[in-house]
Design a protein around this motif. Structure first.
Motif, PDB file in Angstrom:
ATOM      1  N   LYS A  56       0.842  -1.193   0.000  1.00 33.35           N
ATOM      2  CA  LYS A  56       0.000   0.000   0.000  1.00 33.35           C
ATOM      3  C   LYS A  56       0.878   1.243   0.000  1.00 33.35           C
ATOM      4  O   LYS A  56       1.830   1.339   0.759  1.00 33.35           O
ATOM      5  CB  LYS A  56      -0.887   0.004   1.244  1.00 33.35           C
ATOM      6  CG  LYS A  56      -1.836   1.175   1.305  1.00 33.35           C
ATOM      7  CD  LYS A  56      -2.716   1.082   2.533  1.00 33.35           C
ATOM      8  CE  LYS A  56      -3.672   2.252   2.591  1.00 33.35           C
ATOM      9  NZ  LYS A  56      -4.507   2.209   3.781  1.00 33.35           N
ATOM     10  N   ASN A  57       0.535   2.179  -0.866  1.00 33.27           N
ATOM     11  CA  ASN A  57       1.192   3.484  -0.875  1.00 33.27           C
ATOM     12  C   ASN A  57       0.506   4.316   0.206  1.00 33.27           C
ATOM     13  O   ASN A  57      -0.658   4.679   0.075  1.00 33.27           O
ATOM     14  CB  ASN A  57       1.055   4.144  -2.243  1.00 33.27           C
ATOM     15  CG  ASN A  57       1.802   5.446  -2.338  1.00 33.27           C
ATOM     16  OD1 ASN A  57       1.972   6.159  -1.364  1.00 33.27           O
ATOM     17  ND2 ASN A  57       2.234   5.772  -3.549  1.00 33.27           N
ATOM     18  N   LEU A  58       1.189   4.592   1.310  1.00 34.67           N
ATOM     19  CA  LEU A  58       0.579   5.300   2.430  1.00 34.67           C
ATOM     20  C   LEU A  58       0.249   6.748   2.104  1.00 34.67           C
ATOM     21  O   LEU A  58      -0.610   7.343   2.751  1.00 34.67           O
ATOM     22  CB  LEU A  58       1.493   5.239   3.655  1.00 34.67           C
ATOM     23  CG  LEU A  58       1.748   3.836   4.210  1.00 34.67           C
ATOM     24  CD1 LEU A  58       2.660   3.904   5.422  1.00 34.67           C
ATOM     25  CD2 LEU A  58       0.446   3.131   4.562  1.00 34.67           C
ATOM     26  N   ASN A  59       0.889   7.320   1.106  1.00 40.77           N
ATOM     27  CA  ASN A  59       0.619   8.711   0.743  1.00 40.77           C
ATOM     28  C   ASN A  59      -0.640   8.851  -0.110  1.00 40.77           C
ATOM     29  O   ASN A  59      -1.294   9.881  -0.075  1.00 40.77           O
ATOM     30  CB  ASN A  59       1.814   9.311   0.004  1.00 40.77           C
ATOM     31  CG  ASN A  59       3.035   9.354   0.889  1.00 40.77           C
ATOM     32  OD1 ASN A  59       3.599   8.317   1.223  1.00 40.77           O
ATOM     33  ND2 ASN A  59       3.450  10.540   1.289  1.00 40.77           N
ATOM     34  N   THR A  60      -0.954   7.833  -0.898  1.00 45.08           N
ATOM     35  CA  THR A  60      -2.116   7.911  -1.785  1.00 45.08           C
ATOM     36  C   THR A  60      -3.219   6.930  -1.412  1.00 45.08           C
ATOM     37  O   THR A  60      -4.298   6.982  -1.966  1.00 45.08           O
ATOM     38  CB  THR A  60      -1.707   7.613  -3.247  1.00 45.08           C
ATOM     39  OG1 THR A  60      -1.250   6.255  -3.334  1.00 45.08           O
ATOM     40  CG2 THR A  60      -0.629   8.566  -3.726  1.00 45.08           C
ATOM     41  N   SER A  61      -2.937   6.003  -0.499  1.00 47.56           N
ATOM     42  CA  SER A  61      -3.854   4.931  -0.089  1.00 47.56           C
ATOM     43  C   SER A  61      -4.135   3.936  -1.213  1.00 47.56           C
ATOM     44  O   SER A  61      -5.045   3.132  -1.113  1.00 47.56           O
ATOM     45  CB  SER A  61      -5.179   5.495   0.448  1.00 47.56           C
ATOM     46  OG  SER A  61      -4.930   6.247   1.605  1.00 47.56           O
ATOM     47  N   PHE A  62      -3.367   3.998  -2.291  1.00 46.37           N
ATOM     48  CA  PHE A  62      -3.511   3.042  -3.386  1.00 46.37           C
ATOM     49  C   PHE A  62      -2.728   1.781  -3.027  1.00 46.37           C
ATOM     50  O   PHE A  62      -1.636   1.862  -2.489  1.00 46.37           O
ATOM     51  CB  PHE A  62      -2.978   3.641  -4.691  1.00 46.37           C
ATOM     52  CG  PHE A  62      -3.064   2.711  -5.864  1.00 46.37           C
ATOM     53  CD1 PHE A  62      -4.278   2.463  -6.475  1.00 46.37           C
ATOM     54  CD2 PHE A  62      -1.937   2.060  -6.331  1.00 46.37           C
ATOM     55  CE1 PHE A  62      -4.359   1.589  -7.547  1.00 46.37           C
ATOM     56  CE2 PHE A  62      -2.018   1.186  -7.398  1.00 46.37           C
ATOM     57  CZ  PHE A  62      -3.230   0.954  -8.012  1.00 46.37           C
ATOM     58  N   GLY A  63      -3.295   0.622  -3.321  1.00 45.31           N
ATOM     59  CA  GLY A  63      -2.618  -0.611  -2.978  1.00 45.31           C
ATOM     60  C   GLY A  63      -2.674  -1.651  -4.074  1.00 45.31           C
ATOM     61  O   GLY A  63      -3.537  -1.603  -4.956  1.00 45.31           O
ATOM     62  N   VAL A  64      -1.734  -2.578  -4.022  1.00 45.62           N
ATOM     63  CA  VAL A  64      -1.678  -3.704  -4.947  1.00 45.62           C
ATOM     64  C   VAL A  64      -1.276  -4.940  -4.148  1.00 45.62           C
ATOM     65  O   VAL A  64      -0.931  -4.845  -2.972  1.00 45.62           O
ATOM     66  CB  VAL A  64      -0.660  -3.472  -6.100  1.00 45.62           C
ATOM     67  CG1 VAL A  64      -1.061  -2.285  -6.946  1.00 45.62           C
ATOM     68  CG2 VAL A  64       0.742  -3.294  -5.570  1.00 45.62           C
ATOM     69  N   THR A  65      -1.315  -6.092  -4.805  1.00 47.73           N
ATOM     70  CA  THR A  65      -0.825  -7.324  -4.192  1.00 47.73           C
ATOM     71  C   THR A  65       0.198  -7.962  -5.124  1.00 47.73           C
ATOM     72  O   THR A  65       0.226  -7.676  -6.324  1.00 47.73           O
ATOM     73  CB  THR A  65      -1.963  -8.332  -3.930  1.00 47.73           C
ATOM     74  OG1 THR A  65      -2.635  -8.615  -5.157  1.00 47.73           O
ATOM     75  CG2 THR A  65      -2.959  -7.796  -2.912  1.00 47.73           C
TER      76      THR A  65
END
Length: 159
Positions: A56-65
């Motif tokens: 998870k990108n903590l700055n944008t809240s975008f995440g992947v697996t």
């Protein structure tokens, strides 16, 4: 003097660029999102995890697996913090510009205890109020019963 933003890599230059972005959004001068690739492995087996690892990108809240082979692709700016997490493993936060090509997750030794809670704070408050109401009701009943006994005694004494 004309300057250009770095195209490849995530290393921030030592120069501040005027990109027209407000100071709140400026982190180091290079604010371009870059496609980052890497691989996540288990420190014990030196192999990818059988299940997907969360990134998870903590700055944008975008995440992947991660994929089956442990690889991942995510977009991030150089100063973004990426969080790698997997059940029963230590959470790892890494700045995107300092990200190694292979991320190694270690088991979390702190997970020897399991605490089980039932209900929520709202439910607990309801039960507290219910308890207070029950105690209050019993107190009123006891006072009323005591008054009734006193009035019977007074009635019997006067006759």
């Amino acid at each position: 003097m004309e300057t250009s933003l770095p195209i490849q890599g995530l290393a921030c230059p030592n120069v501040e660029f005027d990109t027209g972005i407000s100071n709140n959004e400026k982190k180091c001068g290079c604010t371009m999102k870059t496609r980052i690739t890497g691989k996540v492995i288990d420190s014990l087996t030196k192999q990818p995890f059988e299940e997907p690892v969360n990134i998870k990108n903590l700055n944008t809240s975008f995440g992947v697996t991660t994929r089956v082979d442990g690889s991942f692709v995510i977009e991030a700016s150089p100063n973004d913090i990426l969080r790698f997490s997997f059940v029963e493993y230590q959470v790892l936060d890494i700045k995107a510009s300092e990200l190694p090509s292979v991320i190694v997750l270690k088991p979390d030794d702190m997970l020897n205890e399991v605490v089980i809670t039932v209900g929520t704070k709202k439910e607990a408050k309801k039960y507290n109020y219910l308890g207070f109401a029950l105690i209050g009701g019993l107190l009123i009943y006891a006072v009323a019963k005591d008054k009734k006994k006193k009035s019977k005694k007074e009635a019997n004494a006067s006759t």
